[in-house]
Enzyme design. Structure first.
Site, short mmCIF file in Angstrom:
data_model
loop_
_atom_site.label_atom_id
_atom_site.label_comp_id
_atom_site.label_asym_id
_atom_site.label_seq_id
_atom_site.Cartn_x
_atom_site.Cartn_y
_atom_site.Cartn_z
N ASP A 24 0.79 -1.25 0.00
CA ASP A 24 0.00 0.00 0.00
C ASP A 24 0.82 1.29 0.00
OD1 ASP A 24 -1.92 -1.95 0.22
OD2 ASP A 24 -2.71 -1.29 2.14
N GLU A 72 -4.62 -0.81 -1.48
CA GLU A 72 -5.93 -0.85 -0.82
C GLU A 72 -6.87 0.10 -1.55
OE1 GLU A 72 -5.90 -0.18 3.42
OE2 GLU A 72 -8.08 -0.05 3.53
N LYS A 129 -6.64 -4.68 -3.27
CA LYS A 129 -7.27 -5.42 -2.15
C LYS A 129 -8.31 -4.54 -1.45
CE LYS A 129 -3.53 -4.40 1.20
NZ LYS A 129 -4.27 -3.58 2.16
N LYS A 132 -7.67 -5.06 4.77
CA LYS A 132 -6.34 -4.76 5.32
C LYS A 132 -5.35 -5.86 4.92
CE LYS A 132 -8.15 -1.27 7.41
NZ LYS A 132 -8.26 -0.06 6.57
N VAL A 157 3.21 0.30 4.17
CA VAL A 157 2.50 1.03 5.22
C VAL A 157 1.06 0.50 5.35
CG1 VAL A 157 3.90 3.08 4.87
CG2 VAL A 157 1.75 2.87 3.62
N THR A 158 0.48 0.66 6.53
CA THR A 158 1.15 1.01 7.76
C THR A 158 1.50 -0.27 8.52
OG1 THR A 158 -0.93 1.23 9.01
CG2 THR A 158 -0.07 3.21 7.96
N CYS A 162 -2.10 -2.75 7.70
CA CYS A 162 -2.11 -3.67 6.55
C CYS A 162 -0.87 -4.56 6.47
CB CYS A 162 -2.30 -2.87 5.26
SG CYS A 162 -3.96 -2.16 5.19
N GLN A 202 8.85 -14.64 20.90
CA GLN A 202 8.52 -16.06 21.07
C GLN A 202 9.13 -16.92 19.97
OE1 GLN A 202 4.26 -16.60 22.56
NE2 GLN A 202 4.11 -14.57 21.60
#
Ligand code: C5J
Length: 242
Positions: A24, A72, A129, A132, A157-158, A162, A202
């Site tokens: 985006d 987007e 799209k 998001k 971004v951002t 997204c 993790q």
């Protein structure tokens, strides 16, 4: 195999099976007068992302990594824009409203287009799209499968909207994902920092993060290896010449 010094550990990829997903990089998010500004954000915070993202695209293109640009945007009749998305909050301009760069986030309008530094080139893939995440309501999964892509490098971004959504979608689909720090940005620096930390926590629960410098160094190293193997004939070449 190219190895990038990343967190939580080295990220390895083969260019032929890797795509860069640049999320985006549109005028509506990066320039004044677009959707990002209409939501009350300081869009100047995204300006430093543009040269870094452009460099990442150039680096990836140069080694044969497939470049995918997402965008987007919605159909002019808004049939792919859920009312919940259009009506939420109190933006000064809503999706579909006319603004200084045309109708906000509508396909074909100037604001929905890419910033000049991130214009797609022949051979790149462009994915429009409505959501998001870049897998939702698009042909991205098929494109990646057709090209036998197993690893994804991300920028755009951002970061926490997204980019993170798409990276999580990709992770659930079995892709190994790397997010390049300088090539992504947010209107909220603390959200960017938190997203980078969440992704690599993790043991890399969503994927890896690395600096652009680390990606550049890894590609330089790979290229120097190529020129070395080109310069030094292997054993069979030597015996042929003997
Ligand atoms: C947002 C995006 N922030 N590309 N879109 O609405 O992250």
């Amino acid at each position: 195999m190219i190895q990038v010094d990343a967190l939580p550990g080295p990220f390895e990829f083969e260019p032929a099976h890797t795509a860069l997903v640049m999320i985006d990089m549109q005028r509506d998010f990066i320039e004044p007068g677009g959707f990002g500004a209409a939501l009350g954000n300081d869009v100047s915070l995204l300006a430093p992302v543009v040269p870094a993202a452009a460099e990442l695209v150039a680096l990836c293109r140069a080694i044969g990594v497939l470049v995918v640009h997402t965008q987007e945007c919605h159909r002019p009749d808004l049939s792919d824009c859920p009312p919940a998305k259009r009506l939420r909050g109190k933006p000064s301009l809503r999706i579909g409203d006319p603004g200084p760069m045309g109708r906000i986030l509508i396909e074909g309008e100037p604001g929905a287009g890419f910033v000049p530094e991130l214009m797609p080139q022949p051979g790149d893939v462009v994915i429009a799209k409505p959501g998001k995440g870049a897998f939702y309501g698009t042909r991205l999964a098929e494109v990646l499968q057709d090209q036998q892509i197993t690893r994804l490098i991300f920028g755009g971004v951002t970061t926490e909207v997204c980019v993170q959504t798409t990276m999580r979608e990709a992770n659930d689909r079995g892709y190994e994902c790397l997010l390049v720090e300088e090539a992504t940005g947010s209107y909220f620096p603390q959200f960017k920092a938190a997203t980078l930390a969440m992704i690599r926590a993790q043991g890399g629960i969503v994927g890896w993060t690395a600096s652009l410098r680390a990606v550049r160094a890894a590609l330089d190293f790979a290229r120097s290896g190529e020129s070395l193997s080109f310069a030094l004939p292997n054993e069979s070449n030597q015996s042929k010449g003997a």
